[in-house]
Design a protein around this motif. Structure first.
Motif, PDB file in Angstrom:
ATOM      1  N   VAL A  70       1.033  -1.702  -0.117  1.00 13.45           N
ATOM      2  CA  VAL A  70      -0.037  -0.093  -0.185  1.00 13.45           C
ATOM      3  C   VAL A  70       0.828   1.199   0.256  1.00 13.45           C
ATOM      4  O   VAL A  70       2.163   1.808   1.521  1.00 13.45           O
ATOM      5  N   GLY A  71       0.620   1.890  -0.934  1.00 21.10           N
ATOM      6  CA  GLY A  71       1.619   3.566  -1.696  1.00 21.10           C
ATOM      7  C   GLY A  71       1.110   4.873  -1.024  1.00 21.10           C
ATOM      8  O   GLY A  71      -0.260   4.161  -1.909  1.00 21.10           O
ATOM      9  N   GLY A  72       1.599   5.839  -0.853  1.00 25.99           N
ATOM     10  CA  GLY A  72       0.721   6.783  -0.815  1.00 25.99           C
ATOM     11  C   GLY A  72       1.226   7.990  -1.296  1.00 25.99           C
ATOM     12  O   GLY A  72       2.636   7.998  -0.868  1.00 25.99           O
ATOM     13  N   GLY A  73       1.016   8.425  -2.613  1.00 19.46           N
ATOM     14  CA  GLY A  73       1.677   9.643  -2.951  1.00 19.46           C
ATOM     15  C   GLY A  73       2.962   9.395  -3.390  1.00 19.46           C
ATOM     16  O   GLY A  73       3.592   8.449  -3.439  1.00 19.46           O
ATOM     17  N   VAL A  74       4.000   9.909  -2.516  1.00 17.42           N
ATOM     18  CA  VAL A  74       5.317   9.950  -2.805  1.00 17.42           C
ATOM     19  C   VAL A  74       6.341   8.670  -2.311  1.00 17.42           C
ATOM     20  O   VAL A  74       7.451   8.260  -2.609  1.00 17.42           O
ATOM     21  N   GLY A  75       5.472   8.024  -1.665  1.00 19.46           N
ATOM     22  CA  GLY A  75       6.011   6.919  -0.513  1.00 19.46           C
ATOM     23  C   GLY A  75       5.522   5.642  -1.968  1.00 19.46           C
ATOM     24  O   GLY A  75       6.325   4.454  -1.691  1.00 19.46           O
ATOM     25  N   CYS A  76       5.189   6.251  -3.203  1.00 17.10           N
ATOM     26  CA  CYS A  76       4.798   4.625  -4.046  1.00 17.10           C
ATOM     27  C   CYS A  76       6.545   4.448  -4.351  1.00 17.10           C
ATOM     28  O   CYS A  76       6.802   2.960  -5.123  1.00 17.10           O
ATOM     29  N   ALA A  77       6.845   5.617  -4.422  1.00 19.40           N
ATOM     30  CA  ALA A  77       9.022   5.749  -5.327  1.00 19.40           C
ATOM     31  C   ALA A  77       9.361   4.661  -3.956  1.00 19.40           C
ATOM     32  O   ALA A  77      10.044   4.229  -4.715  1.00 19.40           O
ATOM     33  N   ILE A  78       8.917   4.322  -2.460  1.00 19.00           N
ATOM     34  CA  ILE A  78       9.560   3.646  -2.003  1.00 19.00           C
ATOM     35  C   ILE A  78       9.190   2.353  -1.455  1.00 19.00           C
ATOM     36  O   ILE A  78       9.496   1.410  -1.584  1.00 19.00           O
ATOM     37  N   ALA A  79       7.871   1.833  -1.864  1.00 17.49           N
ATOM     38  CA  ALA A  79       6.998   0.713  -2.666  1.00 17.49           C
ATOM     39  C   ALA A  79       7.223  -0.202  -3.971  1.00 17.49           C
ATOM     40  O   ALA A  79       7.238  -0.961  -3.416  1.00 17.49           O
TER      41      ALA A  79
END
Lengths: 282, 469
Positions: free
Chosen positions: A104-113
């Motif tokens: 589950v990625g949110g915003g720029v966190g998707c770059a880490i996910a």
């Protein structure tokens, strides 16, 4: 000095860069981070590694322009240099033995996910990804997620792309429909990770969250990145730089982490504005 | 000429002035004062002062040179034993080391050994140096982890003996605690930079941004051809008190507070790294780090700064001169007090109020000294019902650190003690062959000079092991 090999604008505020740092590229695993300084007078900021290429020595970082330092970094172009780039830091995300995972990625966190989803897929794990963005114009890494997910559910707050609503909506539906996961790995704003954890709780699915508190050295020296875990009724201080950045979502005191994360909000706003003024005037 | 019973006072910046700037407090002896102070040395045959020095500098030897006004000669004598004379002259606790053994000190004030050391080093550094003669290489390679005082000493000693030394530093600047921890007003960064340049001139290769244990492991260092590794990775994670409120906004570890101000230059007018400036500050602890944090807070513009320490002035472990300087500058010492809780602001009406979670005060309890503990220090005991609130908005916790966990977590065969300190034998070797260690990584938080002593000892052991002498 570390050369920028590649720069790609992912959306108006999110930038991808490949930075030449062979020693880091050889070592970095999904979930780990680096610390960089843009120039000799710059502050140290942590950024999660989004990918590596051991052959070219490139380390991929994806960052959102949120303050003065990320703004200055976003102004750097291919062929230019970053002053300092150290890592990999933190413990890698634990991926062994997982058969089915919800990312589950949110915003720029998707770059880490994304690198975590990719690594899991390569290990033969079934990957269900949920990404959440405010609106269509800031969606990033759609193709990348498609490539490494068995199923991809895209959410936007305003419904301008994918489904409307936040990431917990489809997660809850899946869990209520009896779908099971070995683990939920969530990366994004602290408030989102808190609610993903709360959503998963009634179903007893393990949740791993990736914390990104304020850091300075990143090597286990300053203690600025501390957060509190509730472990068996006891409050325990942990350090995201050496104990994390991944933690058991059920143990993290999210409210405290959010409060600490806002410690320098005013300063940051001011610094960002002066950095912008400096460059638009010049 | 009659013997002057008093040590010549150190010229200092006026307290009222210096409390608001980051310039060095102690200005150093003039040549006249230095030569007069040197004349106080009795040149004892048995030289008790040398035993008091962790790196055994030939103290009567260098002071004799000063008596002859041969400052460069004095510097040479010091630098034969110490890699960092300008640093030690400033930060050593001489009153518990060399000067505590001084024969003059039996009846009078001891000779100002530290001040003379600083004078010799500063005079040497002020004059343009000729080309440093690089030692003849002996063909052996050694890796040194960290670039604080113990590592720089070890690297310097080995380089002088012809070893090819590479220093690996995790941060972006070399110097370790000398640059991130000790403030500018006590140890100007240019002094550290010049000592580091001196090592480079000897041929030491310094690689910043390399975290041993992460970027490279100790195993890989051996694979790359290093024949021995010295671990001087220093102090690690700060200790906290485990009382409520330590995660509030405005609570710092001393490491974080000082790193922001020193390494990241947050003391400047337009810093890029933020720090809380001004207000009312409580620093918890009584060591040198606590003094540094308190005096830094003052210089950052605090209107009131407290030192909160649970024992009395007698037990306070900081270097005496720093305590005196802190008092002169107006630091308020609240001794025999112990924090029990840090209080925070909550706006019940508005959960988004930015002041929510900010420090509003610190609850303390008064202490009295009870029976001596195992170390002979009288144990502080709380006085029931004596709690009170100190009105502060920033709290800096300076109660020590535990050794950095990175290397022990990533290095096979390295044993650590209960406190996380790396275990070494009498030759400074760890439980792993050809891996040596010293400084805070072994002992936990201690002094610059004891770390240097450890680095020196390890260098001698490494030389013996690799050259078989």
């Amino acid at each position: 000095m570390y050369r920028i090999l590649k720069k790609r604008i992912l959306n108006p505020t999110v930038t991808l860069m490949d930075v030449e740092a062979p020693q880091v590229a050889r070592k970095a695993l999904p979930g780990q981070f680096i610390i960089l300084r843009v120039d000799e007078e710059g502050e140290r900021i942590p950024l999660t590694v989004a990918g590596t290429n051991a052959e070219t020595g490139a380390v991929t970082i994806i960052f959102q322009t949120v303050g003065a330092t990320t703004y200055l970094l976003s102004l750097k172009n291919e062929g230019e240099y970053i002053q300092d780039f150290a890592g990999p830091l933190g413990e890698p995300t634990k991926l062994d033995g997982l058969k089915k995972v919800c990312i589950v990625g949110g915003g720029v966190g998707c770059a880490i996910a994304w690198p975590i989803a990719k690594a899991l897929k390569e290990k033969g794990c079934e990957v269900v990804s949920i990404t959440g963005f405010r609106s269509k114009d800031i969606v990033i890494l759609e193709d990348e997620f498609k490539a490494c997910s068995d199923r991809l559910i895209m959410m936007t707050d305003d419904g301008s792309y994918g489904r409307q609503g936040n990431v917990t909506v489809p997660l809850k539906e899946m869990l209520e429909n009896g779908e099971t996961f070995d683990e939920i790995i969530t990366i994004g704003p602290v408030i989102m990770m808190k609610f993903v954890t709360l959503t998963a709780k009634p179903f007893g699915v393990p949740v791993t969250v990736s914390m990104n508190p304020i850091m300075i050295d990143g090597t286990g020296m300053c203690g600025g990145c501390r957060l509190t875990l509730n472990v068996d009724g006891k409050r325990v201080t942990k350090f995201a730089c050496v104990d994390g950045p991944d933690f058991n979502g059920y143990e993290v005191d999210f409210d405290e982490a959010m409060s600490r994360g806002r410690m320098y909000a005013e300063f940051e706003k001011h610094a960002y504005e002066s950095a912008c003024r400096l460059f638009t005037n010049a | 000429m009659a013997l002057n019973p008093h040590k010549h006072p150190m010229p200092v910046q006026d307290p009222a002035l210096r409390a608001h700037n980051f310039n060095e407090v102690a200005l150093g002896y003039t040549p006249e004062i230095a030569f007069e102070e040197a004349a106080r040395c009795l040149n004892c045959k048995n030289a008790p002062c040398v035993q008091g020095c962790p790196v055994n500098i030939d103290i009567p030897g260098f002071i004799s040179k000063l008596k002859q006004r041969d400052v460069e000669g004095a510097y040479k004598v010091i630098s034969a034993s110490s890699s960092l004379p300008a640093v030690c002259g400033r930060v050593c606790p001489q009153e518990t080391q060399c000067e505590s053994k001084c024969t003059m000190g039996i009846k009078f004030e001891p000779v100002g050994i530290g001040r003379l050391e600083r004078f010799a080093a500063d005079t040497h550094n002020a004059n343009p140096k000729g080309e440093t003669k690089k030692p003849v290489p002996n063909g052996h390679r050694v890796a040194v982890v960290g670039s604080g005082p113990s590592s720089l000493t070890c690297a310097g000693d080995l380089a002088k003996r012809g070893f090819a030394v590479t220093v690996f530093e995790a941060l972006h600047t070399a110097g370790g605690v000398l640059v991130y921890g000790i403030p500018e007003f006590r140890l100007p960064k240019r002094i550290v930079a010049s000592e580091v340049e001196g090592l480079k001139a000897l041929g030491v290769d310094i690689q910043t941004n390399v975290i041993i244990g992460k970027t490279l492991t100790v195993d890989e260092l051996f694979e790359e051809g290093y024949e021995a590794v010295y671990i001087g990775s220093g102090a690690g994670l700060p200790n906290f008190m485990n009382i409520p409120g330590e995660a509030l906004k405005g609570v710092y570890s001393a490491n974080e507070f000082l790193t922001r101000s020193n390494l990241m230059k947050a003391y400047r007018d337009e810093p890029v790294t933020p720090i809380m400036k001004g207000g009312r500050v409580a620093v918890v602890g009584g060591g040198n780090v606590a003094m540094d944090a308190a005096r830094t807070a003052l210089r950052l513009g605090a209107e009131k700064v407290y030192i909160v320490y649970r024992r009395s002035m007698q037990e306070l472990p900081a270097r005496r001169e720093e305590v005196e300087h802190a008092e002169e500058e107006g630091i308020d010492f609240r001794l025999l007090n112990n924090p029990v809780e840090i209080l925070g602001y909550t706006n019940p009406e508005n959960p988004r109020d930015p002041r929510n979670g900010c420090v509003t005060g610190m609850r303390c309890i008064r202490m009295e000294l009870g029976e001596p503990d195992a170390k002979g220090r009288r144990r502080p005991v709380p006085v029931p019902g004596s709690e009170f609130t100190l009105d502060v908005d920033t709290v800096v916790i300076a109660i020590g650190t535990s050794p950095n966990p990175l290397i022990k977590n990533t290095t096979r065969g390295l044993s650590v003690n209960d406190h996380g300190g790396i275990i070494i034998d009498e030759n400074a070797m760890t439980t792993r062959e050809k891996v040596y260690a010293g400084g805070d990584a072994v002992t936990g938080a201690a002094t610059v000079i004891s770390a240097m002593g450890a680095g020196k000892k390890a260098a001698a052991s490494i030389e013996k092991a690799l050259l078989g002498q």
